[in-house]
Scaffold this motif. Structure first.
Motif, PDB file in Angstrom:
ATOM      1  N   ALA A  25       6.649  -1.765   4.939  1.00 42.06           N
ATOM      2  CA  ALA A  25       5.300  -2.255   5.209  1.00 42.06           C
ATOM      3  C   ALA A  25       5.353  -3.353   6.260  1.00 42.06           C
ATOM      4  O   ALA A  25       6.412  -3.909   6.546  1.00 42.06           O
ATOM      5  CB  ALA A  25       4.681  -2.807   3.925  1.00 42.06           C
ATOM      6  N   TYR A  26       4.187  -3.650   6.794  1.00 41.57           N
ATOM      7  CA  TYR A  26       4.011  -4.821   7.654  1.00 41.57           C
ATOM      8  C   TYR A  26       2.574  -5.287   7.505  1.00 41.57           C
ATOM      9  O   TYR A  26       1.752  -4.635   6.852  1.00 41.57           O
ATOM     10  CB  TYR A  26       4.386  -4.529   9.120  1.00 41.57           C
ATOM     11  N   VAL A  27       2.257  -6.423   8.108  1.00 40.27           N
ATOM     12  CA  VAL A  27       0.918  -7.008   8.026  1.00 40.27           C
ATOM     13  C   VAL A  27       0.278  -6.889   9.405  1.00 40.27           C
ATOM     14  O   VAL A  27       0.942  -7.063  10.420  1.00 40.27           O
ATOM     15  CB  VAL A  27       0.995  -8.476   7.566  1.00 40.27           C
ATOM     16  N   ARG A  58      -0.014  -2.905   5.569  1.00 41.60           N
ATOM     17  CA  ARG A  58       0.055  -1.504   5.991  1.00 41.60           C
ATOM     18  C   ARG A  58       1.373  -0.911   5.503  1.00 41.60           C
ATOM     19  O   ARG A  58       2.450  -1.316   5.958  1.00 41.60           O
ATOM     20  CB  ARG A  58      -0.052  -1.386   7.498  1.00 41.60           C
ATOM     21  N   LEU A  59       1.283   0.032   4.585  1.00 45.40           N
ATOM     22  CA  LEU A  59       2.469   0.699   4.069  1.00 45.40           C
ATOM     23  C   LEU A  59       2.900   1.763   5.065  1.00 45.40           C
ATOM     24  O   LEU A  59       2.069   2.502   5.586  1.00 45.40           O
ATOM     25  CB  LEU A  59       2.186   1.315   2.707  1.00 45.40           C
ATOM     26  N   THR A  60       4.196   1.843   5.314  1.00 47.16           N
ATOM     27  CA  THR A  60       4.703   2.772   6.322  1.00 47.16           C
ATOM     28  C   THR A  60       5.575   3.862   5.732  1.00 47.16           C
ATOM     29  O   THR A  60       6.090   4.695   6.449  1.00 47.16           O
ATOM     30  CB  THR A  60       5.502   2.017   7.394  1.00 47.16           C
ATOM     31  N   SER A  61       5.733   3.831   4.417  1.00 42.38           N
ATOM     32  CA  SER A  61       6.604   4.806   3.788  1.00 42.38           C
ATOM     33  C   SER A  61       6.065   5.132   2.401  1.00 42.38           C
ATOM     34  O   SER A  61       5.596   4.244   1.699  1.00 42.38           O
ATOM     35  CB  SER A  61       8.022   4.228   3.663  1.00 42.38           C
ATOM     36  N   ASP A  62       6.160   6.382   2.024  1.00 40.97           N
ATOM     37  CA  ASP A  62       5.802   6.743   0.659  1.00 40.97           C
ATOM     38  C   ASP A  62       7.049   6.948  -0.187  1.00 40.97           C
ATOM     39  O   ASP A  62       6.975   7.335  -1.344  1.00 40.97           O
ATOM     40  CB  ASP A  62       4.912   7.980   0.607  1.00 40.97           C
ATOM     41  N   ARG A  63       8.210   6.667   0.420  1.00 43.34           N
ATOM     42  CA  ARG A  63       9.475   6.777  -0.334  1.00 43.34           C
ATOM     43  C   ARG A  63       9.633   5.543  -1.202  1.00 43.34           C
ATOM     44  O   ARG A  63       9.330   4.430  -0.770  1.00 43.34           O
ATOM     45  CB  ARG A  63      10.660   6.867   0.628  1.00 43.34           C
ATOM     46  N   PRO A  64      10.157   5.691  -2.417  1.00 47.87           N
ATOM     47  CA  PRO A  64      10.356   4.521  -3.262  1.00 47.87           C
ATOM     48  C   PRO A  64      11.426   3.605  -2.679  1.00 47.87           C
ATOM     49  O   PRO A  64      12.445   4.080  -2.211  1.00 47.87           O
ATOM     50  CB  PRO A  64      10.821   5.085  -4.606  1.00 47.87           C
ATOM     51  N   PRO A  65      11.163   2.300  -2.646  1.00 55.31           N
ATOM     52  CA  PRO A  65      12.169   1.358  -2.155  1.00 55.31           C
ATOM     53  C   PRO A  65      13.348   1.283  -3.117  1.00 55.31           C
ATOM     54  O   PRO A  65      13.219   1.564  -4.294  1.00 55.31           O
ATOM     55  CB  PRO A  65      11.427   0.028  -2.075  1.00 55.31           C
ATOM     56  N   GLU A  98      -0.775  -1.447  19.861  1.00 55.42           N
ATOM     57  CA  GLU A  98      -1.596  -0.592  19.003  1.00 55.42           C
ATOM     58  C   GLU A  98      -0.886  -0.384  17.662  1.00 55.42           C
ATOM     59  O   GLU A  98       0.341  -0.466  17.584  1.00 55.42           O
ATOM     60  CB  GLU A  98      -1.820   0.764  19.673  1.00 55.42           C
ATOM     61  N   LEU A  99      -1.663  -0.096  16.621  1.00 57.76           N
ATOM     62  CA  LEU A  99      -1.078   0.161  15.302  1.00 57.76           C
ATOM     63  C   LEU A  99      -0.045   1.275  15.342  1.00 57.76           C
ATOM     64  O   LEU A  99       0.996   1.186  14.685  1.00 57.76           O
ATOM     65  CB  LEU A  99      -2.168   0.530  14.294  1.00 57.76           C
ATOM     66  N   GLU A 100      -0.309   2.319  16.111  1.00 59.68           N
ATOM     67  CA  GLU A 100       0.633   3.436  16.189  1.00 59.68           C
ATOM     68  C   GLU A 100       1.983   2.983  16.729  1.00 59.68           C
ATOM     69  O   GLU A 100       3.029   3.472  16.300  1.00 59.68           O
ATOM     70  CB  GLU A 100       0.066   4.565  17.058  1.00 59.68           C
ATOM     71  N   GLU A 101       1.969   2.045  17.673  1.00 58.24           N
ATOM     72  CA  GLU A 101       3.221   1.526  18.231  1.00 58.24           C
ATOM     73  C   GLU A 101       3.984   0.719  17.179  1.00 58.24           C
ATOM     74  O   GLU A 101       5.208   0.845  17.061  1.00 58.24           O
ATOM     75  CB  GLU A 101       2.933   0.653  19.460  1.00 58.24           C
ATOM     76  N   ILE A 102       3.259  -0.096  16.423  1.00 56.95           N
ATOM     77  CA  ILE A 102       3.897  -0.897  15.375  1.00 56.95           C
ATOM     78  C   ILE A 102       4.369   0.018  14.250  1.00 56.95           C
ATOM     79  O   ILE A 102       5.452  -0.185  13.684  1.00 56.95           O
ATOM     80  CB  ILE A 102       2.946  -1.994  14.858  1.00 56.95           C
ATOM     81  N   ASP A 103       3.578   1.045  13.917  1.00 53.22           N
ATOM     82  CA  ASP A 103       4.018   2.024  12.909  1.00 53.22           C
ATOM     83  C   ASP A 103       5.369   2.615  13.297  1.00 53.22           C
ATOM     84  O   ASP A 103       6.273   2.725  12.462  1.00 53.22           O
ATOM     85  CB  ASP A 103       3.009   3.167  12.775  1.00 53.22           C
ATOM     86  N   ILE A 132       4.968  -3.863  -4.029  1.00 58.05           N
ATOM     87  CA  ILE A 132       3.711  -4.051  -3.306  1.00 58.05           C
ATOM     88  C   ILE A 132       3.089  -5.392  -3.671  1.00 58.05           C
ATOM     89  O   ILE A 132       2.588  -6.112  -2.806  1.00 58.05           O
ATOM     90  CB  ILE A 132       2.744  -2.878  -3.565  1.00 58.05           C
ATOM     91  N   THR A 133       3.151  -5.781  -4.934  1.00 58.35           N
ATOM     92  CA  THR A 133       2.663  -7.094  -5.352  1.00 58.35           C
ATOM     93  C   THR A 133       3.428  -8.198  -4.640  1.00 58.35           C
ATOM     94  O   THR A 133       2.825  -9.181  -4.182  1.00 58.35           O
ATOM     95  CB  THR A 133       2.760  -7.261  -6.879  1.00 58.35           C
ATOM     96  N   HIS A 134       4.742  -8.047  -4.509  1.00 63.34           N
ATOM     97  CA  HIS A 134       5.544  -9.035  -3.769  1.00 63.34           C
ATOM     98  C   HIS A 134       5.055  -9.137  -2.323  1.00 63.34           C
ATOM     99  O   HIS A 134       4.902 -10.237  -1.791  1.00 63.34           O
ATOM    100  CB  HIS A 134       7.033  -8.698  -3.801  1.00 63.34           C
ATOM    101  N   TYR A 135       4.851  -7.976  -1.683  1.00 65.62           N
ATOM    102  CA  TYR A 135       4.350  -7.992  -0.299  1.00 65.62           C
ATOM    103  C   TYR A 135       3.001  -8.698  -0.222  1.00 65.62           C
ATOM    104  O   TYR A 135       2.746  -9.476   0.693  1.00 65.62           O
ATOM    105  CB  TYR A 135       4.179  -6.572   0.240  1.00 65.62           C
TER     106      TYR A 135
END
Length: 144
Positions: free
Chosen positions: A119-121, A132-139, A104-109, A6-9
């Motif tokens: 994630a994306y910005v 915006r984080l899109t996953s709660d799974r560990p990378p 819309e954000l939902e479309e980008i999600d 997340i810091t890298h992002y």
């Protein structure tokens, strides 16, 4: 998600290629650069890639094919008004990306999930860029 990733992002330089040449840099929690504010016209925007899904390094050929598919998907969204090439630049990595205005954000999600991006910005008009984080799974990897 791993706090180091997340810091890298959050410290990545999200560069958008300008029509007149050169680049405008988007930074997390900073207002959108003036050169991009005029393009957005107050609308929502996103900076997204299909490279290195779940931050796992993939061969260039697979990343390129995924990026072409993402471009087609972005063009296929009814609300897409404008797409510019971009480049996510970290300390020791680069990922081709897209700056897109309109969806819309939902479309980008959905696209971020389809292309397995952690994630994306995004932002609204000239407002601050948000991660915006899109996953709660560990990378699993090291790329952005």
């Amino acid at each position: 998600m791993d706090s180091t990733l997340i810091t890298h992002y959050r410290t990545t330089d999200y560069r958008v290629r300008l029509l007149q040449g050169g680049w405008a840099s988007i930074r997390i929690d900073k207002v959108l650069p003036a050169a991009l504010q005029a393009l957005t016209g107050g609308r929502g925007w996103a900076f997204i890639t299909a490279w290195n899904p779940q931050s796992m390094l993939l061969p260039r050929s697979l990343n390129h094919a995924a990026q072409i598919a993402l471009l087609g998907a972005l063009r296929g969204l009814r609300r897409t008004l404008y797409i510019r090439p971009g480049l996510g630049a970290g300390r020791d990595w680069r990922e081709p990306s897209f700056f897109v205005i309109g969806p819309e954000l939902e479309e980008i999600d959905k696209l971020a999930q389809q292309f397995h991006q952690n994630a994306y910005v995004h932002g609204l008009g000239a407002g601050a860029a948000r991660l915006r984080l899109t996953s709660d799974r560990p990378p699993h990897g090291q790329a952005g």
